[in-house]
Design an enzyme around this catalytic site. Structure first.
Site: not given
Length: 662
Positions: A401, A468
């Site tokens: 990322e 999440h």
């Protein structure tokens, strides 16, 4: 030291010598000024000039370089005026960063230099992005990023090399191995014999060279540049050298064995090159003295010019705030919506259409993210995009990322609009440094826009657990320079996404996962923008005002419909940074009672900032204290019943009743 001039003429060798001696003489002057208190800090590159100068001279003037704080030779070889550099080092308003940055923590679009941030590693990925831009434009160019041997221990180094190798990017990674990262010697940094060996793990070619030999550096970088362009591949160069002074002047050199200084003094890049030039009958001692005198005279003239220009900084808070963001006016055409041409669409379909139309409208829009190509992304938002726009523009990324966000910033340097999908908003922690220190600050630091959108699938209610399901918008709403967008309707989702892509500033675009397929609404079929920074009045009311966003809008609307006996006004913020304070104030005045609702945890959430602002600016309008309704101050749990207990929705009725009964 063995020099090989190859086909270089005497004139070229002399010009190279001037370029080499110039930063050394500037540094010697800077050390005097440092002792006089005329500059506050200095990171010396004495003994390492051949690397910065040789590498820069080997590139084209319009090829991007990402230097470090010991690479004065990059800036001088790119012919940046010394008086303006001196203003920069003094912290003057006439410097490249208007007094906002120190030494070499700045860049210049004009000179194709992107300066470092203190975290060192992130600039490597920016070089990836620039190289990707060159590749997409089919330009025969490379980008070059400097790092030190200490920086090779950072995750950003490995991510940047990996993505460059996977994407076959024409980028040169140049390691200045000077023996010490501040005071940490190489034996405590790595176990491989040469740092160039690290390239093998990424399928990348590499070489180790004498960094004090300017001809070796120049010819190596020149040859590597041609190799990278011809083969469209990255390359790693390790330059061995030595830092003759401390990490910065205040740190000293007591931790370095003194015999090393005597050894490397004999390898001085300038003295050895002068001997070589005399042996080649290119110049004599008198000529060397004349060049030195001429440059010293020029330095004094430039410093005098800097003194003349360097007026005291006139502090203007409004100007400081204005420079946080790149100026942008939304297109009137895109703000005018044809209400007769709409279709019913789900939230996810509106986002998909906004992306698709932006890609079709502007070939400079590039999408990047994990599994977004053939697979279509974790939530299938980009399904079918590869077939429509190709793998060059719909780019699968490795799981890295930080490097992807850095590459997005590099793309923006070359005029591209990068849209990055975080597979889950939670994973933005892996790119936190790039987002809050690189993207957010670059315009304020040196006027460079960062046209990057980061899509952030966020929120709970789907039983996905602590990693999440987090609502992490408040982490970023604290960071000046970012824009934070959080739509609650399909119409706003499409219009705000298109606006975000067209905005020259970095935008974090939060998309609640539970809204993707659960809500629908009328969405204009053509391209349009919804204004960033403007709240939406969902409904008016007289008893109380609920200020909210995202899933909170749905909760508030459901509660209002279930309790028609309460006249509830609902304000959908839509943008969390910057906030629409004007509309907030108008709505507070109409009700006198305010509840701030959000799914995020209570402590430190966006609601705290809003409550504080209303208290400070609207106190006389209030009939009761501003209250907040938020989720529990715990991680979000996996079990559906535990998750429901965590959510703010379960406490909404109780909080509203408490507010009404005050």
């Amino acid at each position: 030291m063995l020099f090989d001039r190859k086909n270089l003429s005497n004139t070229q060798l002399l010009q190279m010598y001037r370029s080499l001696i110039y930063p050394r003489l500037i540094e010697e002057k800077m050390l005097v000024l440092l002792r006089q208190g005329k500059i506050s800090k200095w990171f010396s590159g004495i003994g390492q000039e051949a690397i910065a100068v040789g590498a820069t001279l080997a590139l084209q003037q319009d090829e991007w370089i990402m230097p470090l704080h010991r690479n004065l030779g990059v800036f001088t070889a790119r012919n940046m005026p010394l008086h303006q550099l001196f203003n920069q080092w003094q912290g003057n308003k006439n410097g490249y960063s208007k007094g906002r940055e120190r030494s070499f923590h700045f860049g210049s679009q004009e000179h194709h230099i992107c300066g470092m941030i203190s975290h060192l590693g992130p600039q490597l990925a920016i070089a990836d992005g620039v190289a990707l831009a060159y590749k997409l434009q089919q330009k025969n160019k490379v980008s070059l990023a400097f790092t030190g041997e200490g920086g090779t221990s950072e995750g950003d180094f490995h991510e940047a090399l990996n993505i460059a190798a996977v994407w076959d990017l024409p980028v040169i990674f140049l390691i200045e191995n000077n023996g010490y990262a501040l005071s940490t010697p190489v034996k405590q940094q790595y176990r491989c014999i040469n740092l160039a060996d690290k390239a093998k793990g990424y399928g990348m070619d590499a070489v180790t060279i004498d960094g004090n030999n300017i001809l070796s550096v120049y010819e190596t970088v020149k040859g590597v540049r041609e190799h990278c362009i011809k083969n469209q591949k990255p390359y790693l160069i390790e330059c061995t050298t030595f830092r003759m002074r401390g990490h910065e002047e205040a740190s000293g050199t007591k931790y370095v064995p003194q015999e090393l200084f005597a050894l490397w003094e004999r390898k001085d890049p300038i003295k050895n090159f002068e001997v070589y030039l005399q042996d080649q009958n290119v110049i004599d001692e008198e000529g060397i003295g004349a060049i030195r005198d001429s440059i010293k005279k020029n330095i004094e003239e430039e410093l005098a010019l800097a003194d003349i220009k360097a007026a005291p900084i006139s502090i203007s808070s409004s100007m400081e705030i204005a420079d946080v963001y790149a100026a942008h006016e939304q297109s009137e055409l895109l703000l005018n919506v044809d209400e007769n041409n709409v279709s019913e669409k789900r939230f996810i379909e509106a986002i998909k259409e906004g992306l698709h139309q932006s890609l079709k409208e502007d070939e400079n829009v590039i999408l990047m993210g994990q599994d977004i190509a053939a697979y279509g992304g974790a939530f299938k938002v980009t399904e079918g995009f590869v077939e429509a726009f190709g793998k060059e523009r719909i780019r699968n990324t490795p799981i890295c990322e930080s490097a992807v966000i850095g590459a997005a910033l590099g793309l923006s340097l070359e005029g591209y609009k990068a849209v990055v999908e975080m597979q889950f908003a939670d994973f933005a922690t892996m790119a936190f440094n790039q987002i809050v220190n690189n993207l957010a600050k670059i315009h304020y630091r040196w006027g460079q826009s960062a046209q990057v959108v980061i899509r952030m699938p966020t929120g709970g209610g789907v039983g996905a657990g602590p990693f999440h399901s987090q609502s992490n918008e408040a982490w970023f709403a604290h960071v000046p320079g970012l824009k934070i967008v959080y739509p609650s309707t399909p119409r706003d989702a499409k219009g705000l996404l298109i606006a975000a892509i067209n905005d020259p500033n970095p935008v974090l675009f939060f998309e609640h996962k539970a809204l993707y397929r659960s809500i629908s609404g009328p969405v204009p079929n053509d391209m349009y923008e919804v204004e960033i920074g403007k709240a939406s009045i969902v409904q008016t009311g007289e008893d109380l005002l609920i200020i909210t966003y995202g899933m909170g809008v749905i909760w508030a609307a459901d509660y209002a419909s279930e309790h028609p006996e309460i006249s509830i006004a609902i304000l959908d913020l839509r943008t969390l940074l910057p906030l629409d304070y004007e509309t907030i104030e108008k709505m507070v005045e109409k009700t006198g009672r305010v509840l701030v609702l959000h799914e995020d945890t209570l402590t430190g959430g966006v609601g705290a900032e809003i409550a504080a602002w209303v208290n400070e600016h609207c106190f006389n309008m209030l009939d009761a204290p501003v209250m907040r309704c938020a989720s529990l101050d715990t991680p979000i749990p996996f079990n559906k019943e535990l998750e429901a207990n965590f959510m703010a929705r379960g406490r909404l009725h109780e909080t509203i009743q408490q507010l009404l009964n005050f």
